[in-house]
Design a protein around this motif. Structure first.
Motif, PDB file in Angstrom:
ATOM      1  N   ARG A  96       0.186  -1.142  -0.180  1.00 52.32           N
ATOM      2  CA  ARG A  96       0.042  -0.157  -0.011  1.00 52.32           C
ATOM      3  C   ARG A  96       0.795   1.257  -0.273  1.00 52.32           C
ATOM      4  NH1 ARG A  96      -4.338  -0.143   4.365  1.00 52.32           N
ATOM      5  NH2 ARG A  96      -2.321   0.933   5.664  1.00 52.32           N
ATOM      6  N   ASP A  97       2.265   1.132   0.672  1.00 57.75           N
ATOM      7  CA  ASP A  97       3.054   2.836   0.725  1.00 57.75           C
ATOM      8  C   ASP A  97       3.640   2.505  -0.617  1.00 57.75           C
ATOM      9  OD1 ASP A  97       2.470   2.627   3.474  1.00 57.75           O
ATOM     10  OD2 ASP A  97       3.979   2.165   4.243  1.00 57.75           O
ATOM     11  N   LEU A  98       4.693   1.038  -1.585  1.00 56.90           N
ATOM     12  CA  LEU A  98       4.893   1.276  -2.807  1.00 56.90           C
ATOM     13  C   LEU A  98       3.741   2.246  -3.445  1.00 56.90           C
ATOM     14  CD1 LEU A  98       7.025  -1.366  -2.762  1.00 56.90           C
ATOM     15  CD2 LEU A  98       7.434   0.521  -2.380  1.00 56.90           C
ATOM     16  N   LEU A  99       2.510   2.086  -3.903  1.00 52.80           N
ATOM     17  CA  LEU A  99       1.020   2.544  -4.690  1.00 52.80           C
ATOM     18  C   LEU A  99       1.058   3.751  -4.007  1.00 52.80           C
ATOM     19  CD1 LEU A  99      -0.510   1.619  -6.642  1.00 52.80           C
ATOM     20  CD2 LEU A  99      -2.254   0.964  -4.808  1.00 52.80           C
ATOM     21  N   ALA A 100       1.283   4.516  -3.035  1.00 55.60           N
ATOM     22  CA  ALA A 100       0.562   5.647  -2.486  1.00 55.60           C
ATOM     23  C   ALA A 100       1.823   6.552  -2.285  1.00 55.60           C
ATOM     24  CB  ALA A 100       0.548   5.819  -0.840  1.00 55.60           C
ATOM     25  N   GLY A 101       3.100   5.672  -2.436  1.00 55.52           N
ATOM     26  CA  GLY A 101       4.500   6.364  -3.888  1.00 55.52           C
ATOM     27  C   GLY A 101       4.271   7.273  -4.874  1.00 55.52           C
ATOM     28  N   LEU A 102       4.030   5.960  -5.352  1.00 52.19           N
ATOM     29  CA  LEU A 102       3.692   5.730  -7.071  1.00 52.19           C
ATOM     30  C   LEU A 102       3.075   7.251  -7.819  1.00 52.19           C
ATOM     31  CD1 LEU A 102       4.551   4.961  -9.611  1.00 52.19           C
ATOM     32  CD2 LEU A 102       2.511   3.300  -9.570  1.00 52.19           C
ATOM     33  N   THR A 103       1.624   7.148  -6.565  1.00 44.76           N
ATOM     34  CA  THR A 103       0.358   7.886  -7.162  1.00 44.76           C
ATOM     35  C   THR A 103       1.240   9.505  -6.611  1.00 44.76           C
ATOM     36  OG1 THR A 103      -0.851   6.305  -6.070  1.00 44.76           O
ATOM     37  CG2 THR A 103      -1.781   8.770  -6.515  1.00 44.76           C
ATOM     38  N   VAL A 104       1.973   9.027  -5.710  1.00 44.25           N
ATOM     39  CA  VAL A 104       2.874  10.819  -5.404  1.00 44.25           C
ATOM     40  C   VAL A 104       3.508  11.619  -6.479  1.00 44.25           C
ATOM     41  CG1 VAL A 104       3.810  11.895  -3.576  1.00 44.25           C
ATOM     42  CG2 VAL A 104       2.313  10.349  -2.832  1.00 44.25           C
ATOM     43  N   ALA A 105       4.586  10.196  -6.382  1.00 48.04           N
ATOM     44  CA  ALA A 105       5.127  10.887  -7.969  1.00 48.04           C
ATOM     45  C   ALA A 105       5.434  11.150  -8.653  1.00 48.04           C
ATOM     46  CB  ALA A 105       5.991   9.386  -7.987  1.00 48.04           C
ATOM     47  N   ILE A 106       4.114  10.993  -9.300  1.00 55.16           N
ATOM     48  CA  ILE A 106       3.015  11.361 -10.751  1.00 55.16           C
ATOM     49  C   ILE A 106       2.521  12.828 -10.458  1.00 55.16           C
ATOM     50  CG2 ILE A 106       1.417  10.785 -11.754  1.00 55.16           C
ATOM     51  CD1 ILE A 106       1.163   7.758 -11.364  1.00 55.16           C
ATOM     52  N   VAL A 107       1.984  12.787  -9.485  1.00 56.59           N
ATOM     53  CA  VAL A 107       1.882  14.227  -9.160  1.00 56.59           C
ATOM     54  C   VAL A 107       2.260  15.320  -8.871  1.00 56.59           C
ATOM     55  CG1 VAL A 107       0.025  15.780  -7.353  1.00 56.59           C
ATOM     56  CG2 VAL A 107      -0.830  13.476  -7.986  1.00 56.59           C
ATOM     57  N   ALA A 108       3.799  14.579  -7.692  1.00 59.50           N
ATOM     58  CA  ALA A 108       5.170  15.285  -7.551  1.00 59.50           C
ATOM     59  C   ALA A 108       5.348  15.998  -8.930  1.00 59.50           C
ATOM     60  CB  ALA A 108       5.659  14.878  -6.649  1.00 59.50           C
ATOM     61  N   LEU A 109       5.631  15.163  -9.405  1.00 63.70           N
ATOM     62  CA  LEU A 109       6.110  14.878 -11.177  1.00 63.70           C
ATOM     63  C   LEU A 109       6.404  16.385 -12.032  1.00 63.70           C
ATOM     64  CD1 LEU A 109       9.217  14.423 -13.168  1.00 63.70           C
ATOM     65  CD2 LEU A 109       7.123  12.931 -14.561  1.00 63.70           C
ATOM     66  N   PRO A 110       5.342  16.996 -12.708  1.00 64.16           N
ATOM     67  CA  PRO A 110       5.120  18.661 -12.789  1.00 64.16           C
ATOM     68  C   PRO A 110       5.181  19.525 -12.261  1.00 64.16           C
ATOM     69  CG  PRO A 110       3.023  17.185 -13.258  1.00 64.16           C
ATOM     70  CD  PRO A 110       4.042  16.151 -12.114  1.00 64.16           C
ATOM     71  N   LEU A 111       4.763  18.692 -10.733  1.00 63.35           N
ATOM     72  CA  LEU A 111       4.292  19.911  -9.751  1.00 63.35           C
ATOM     73  C   LEU A 111       6.455  20.559  -9.976  1.00 63.35           C
ATOM     74  CD1 LEU A 111       2.120  19.449  -7.088  1.00 63.35           C
ATOM     75  CD2 LEU A 111       2.440  21.369  -9.018  1.00 63.35           C
ATOM     76  N   ALA A 112       7.625  19.305  -9.404  1.00 61.77           N
ATOM     77  CA  ALA A 112       8.660  19.877  -9.245  1.00 61.77           C
ATOM     78  C   ALA A 112       9.348  20.398 -10.683  1.00 61.77           C
ATOM     79  CB  ALA A 112       9.399  18.749  -9.339  1.00 61.77           C
ATOM     80  N   LEU A 113       8.980  20.102 -11.705  1.00 63.70           N
ATOM     81  CA  LEU A 113       9.655  20.792 -12.363  1.00 63.70           C
ATOM     82  C   LEU A 113       8.954  22.906 -12.947  1.00 63.70           C
ATOM     83  CD1 LEU A 113       8.335  17.854 -15.424  1.00 63.70           C
ATOM     84  CD2 LEU A 113      11.019  18.208 -14.892  1.00 63.70           C
ATOM     85  N   GLY A 114       7.457  22.588 -12.365  1.00 64.69           N
ATOM     86  CA  GLY A 114       6.743  23.798 -13.084  1.00 64.69           C
ATOM     87  C   GLY A 114       7.736  24.691 -11.549  1.00 64.69           C
ATOM     88  N   PHE A 115       8.153  23.991 -10.166  1.00 64.97           N
ATOM     89  CA  PHE A 115       8.506  25.365  -9.614  1.00 64.97           C
ATOM     90  C   PHE A 115       9.671  25.830  -9.697  1.00 64.97           C
ATOM     91  CE2 PHE A 115       5.088  23.483  -6.706  1.00 64.97           C
ATOM     92  CZ  PHE A 115       4.565  24.515  -6.847  1.00 64.97           C
TER      93      PHE A 115
END
Length: 549
Positions: free
Chosen positions: A7-26
């Motif tokens: 469950r934690d690994l799946l949550a980490g994958l979900t957050v990474a997908i959300v974080a990728l464009p934000l990290a690039l943009g910021f």
């Protein structure tokens, strides 16, 4: 971490997908480039996840920090930003060792809400040049830069970039209402990139990225320039502490079992900000949006945040060429939607309607965030909120005239009761006697007239500071100059020290006019009135005027 790894690994994958464009943009918004945002998300995200005080917190580059970094880039360049990040990391470690984490909980809700509204406005304005497809002008004030970008666009309008930005933002906002758990930010960016490639649109792209993290280096550090970087580092450290602890508190509120350790969280953020600059990363904080996604995705341990950092690292190594093709307008659309979603309109409206003071603090903090900077805005909001709170407390201080009869022994005659009531007035002080309330107390007490004795009942005074003690001394002196004798009763144990230290009650104490209870003060006042010839001798008084045993 071993309890629910899948469950934690799946949550980490979900957050990474959300974080990728934000990290690039910021990263791009900060002025150091997309690679800096990715490095921050990977390095700071992993270090803060491992050493921080919240098992659910996700850290990385944030919009609030980007707002602070833009003027630092203008003033000191990219190397200055990296040095500021390291100094801020040291300051965060100092705050952790000083156990300052608990004080962050004292920030009033209107200040936090106004701060959030202001940040959302600044992030949105920062994206205007990229969303319109024009080059950002020089300047630190986002309002001016956004205005210049709009004028440049109107002079030579090109609708390709605005359409991409608007499409990404609308898809994110609509998708969030329809399926909140689906990462529409990545879907929208991928769709925009694919369409731009198929149509061969001439729009600005992220550009080439290194296929991996750079080797750690201290080449950016200029010892001679550190003195000029202390002030910006203080601002960065203050913001990192504030935003990280707010984000950890949000995670606590969304979870049933988890509670963060604020001092350990500051320690983890300090280490993260020491590590990120070594790899070219910008200062990091706990990220509220990514942390919320982490909790909603079922994360239960640090493994989720660590997995998020590892997945982003894998993307950096394996998909740098694909990421390089993302249009800047698409990332601008992501951040515009993020800025809109940061503001909870219902919460803002409710707080604006709660009290006039809350509305003033919220609005002032939001405007100051736009006009000044984030740390100055929070300080200004705290000052105004503190002043309003002091005024509210000061209004609770009362000086009430109290009847003597309940405090008189039952064996006094009716005639003696009447004479005592004619010559003596007792006032009970309720609440804190401190600088914000002392002046009003003095004005009230100065109006006493046509009386021989004043008894000040102080058993309900909750606190006394130096200002309150000095005003009390002034009031007593004014009464005595008018021939009024003052007795004081019921001083609490903790209040004797400031009153004695400032010489407020020394003379009264020497004259025997400081009594433990109000009946004792009334008895002493009765003896005084007898000596003054204002009260006839009674069977209960000796010829010398002292009460019989």
């Amino acid at each position: 971490m071993r309890r629910h790894p899948r469950r934690d690994l799946l949550a980490g994958l979900t957050v990474a997908i959300v974080a990728l464009p934000l990290a690039l943009g910021f990263g791009i918004s900060s002025g150091l480039g997309a690679e800096a945002g990715l490095a921050t998300a990977v390095v700071a995200g992993a270090v803060a996840a491992f050493f921080g005080g919240s098992v659910l917190q996700v850290s990385g580059p944030t919009g609030a920090m980007t707002v602070v970094l833009v003027p630092i880039v203008h003033a000191h360049g990219a190397s200055g930003v990296l040095a500021v990040g390291m100094l801020a990391g040291l300051m965060l470690l100092g705050l952790a060792l000083a156990r300052a984490g608990k004080y962050m909980a004292l920030i009033p809700a209107p200040v936090v809400e106004g701060f959030t509204v202001g940040i959302a406005c600044v992030i949105g304005l920062q994206q205007i040049p990229a969303a319109l497809g024009v080059s950002p002008g020089d300047g630190e004030k986002v309002v001016m830069v956004a205005g210049q970008a709009a004028r440049d666009f109107l002079a030579e309008p090109d609708w390709r970039a605005p359409v991409i930005a608007a499409g990404v933002a609308m898809l994110m906002l609509a998708g969030a209402r329809w399926r909140p758990t689906v990462p529409f930010s990545l879907i929208a960016v991928a769709a925009a990139t694919g369409m731009a490639e198929l149509a061969d649109l001439d729009v600005a792209r992220i550009g080439a990225l290194p296929a991996g993290l750079p080797a750690p280096s201290l080449n950016f550090l200029d010892i001679g320039a550190l003195g000029s970087l202390v002030a910006p580092a203080v601002a960065v450290a203050a913001l990192a502490a504030l935003e990280s602890l707010l984000s950890a508190a949000v995670a606590d509120g969304m979870s049933v079992r988890h509670r963060h350790d604020p001092d350990r969280e500051l320690f983890g953020q300090g280490l993260a900000n020491l590590a990120a600059p070594l790899f070219g990363g910008v200062p990091a904080t706990g990220a509220i949006a990514r942390t919320a996604v982490n909790v909603r995705s079922g994360a239960s341990s640090r493994l989720a945040a660590l997995a998020h950092a590892a997945i982003l690292a894998a993307i950096v190594f394996a998909a740098a060429d694909l990421v390089a093709q993302i249009p800047l307008a698409a990332l601008a659309g992501v951040l515009l939607a993020t800025a809109i979603r940061m503001v909870e309109a219902g919460s803002v409206v409710a707080m604006m309607r709660s009290t006039r003071g809350d509305a003033v603090v919220l609005a002032l903090t939001a405007v100051a965030t736009l006009a000044l900077d984030l740390v100055q805005a929070v300080i200004l909001g705290l000052i105004v909120a503190g002043a309003l709170a002091l005024r509210a407390v000061a209004r609770d201080v009362r000086l009430d005239a109290m009847p003597l009869r309940p405090d008189l022994p039952d064996d006094h005659t009716e005639e003696e009761h009447a004479l005592l009531t004619e010559h003596i007035v007792a006032y009970r002080l309720d609440g804190p006697l401190f600088f914000a309330a002392a002046h009003r107390f003095l004005l009230q007490l100065s109006k006493v007239a046509d009386i021989s004795v004043v008894i000040l009942r102080m058993s309900r005074v909750t606190t006394i500071d130096a200002s309150g003690a000095l005003v009390l001394a002034d009031a007593i002196e004014r009464l005595q100059r008018r021939g009024i004798t003052v007795y004081v009763s019921g001083i609490r144990d903790g209040h004797h020290q400031p009153l004695h230290a400032l010489g407020v009650i020394a003379r009264l104490d020497a004259a025997g006019r400081i009594l433990n209870t109000t009946p004792e003060a009334i008895a002493a006042a009765r003896v005084h009135l007898h000596h003054a010839g204002l009260l006839p001798a009674s069977p209960r008084t000796t010829p010398t005027g002292t009460p019989r045993p």
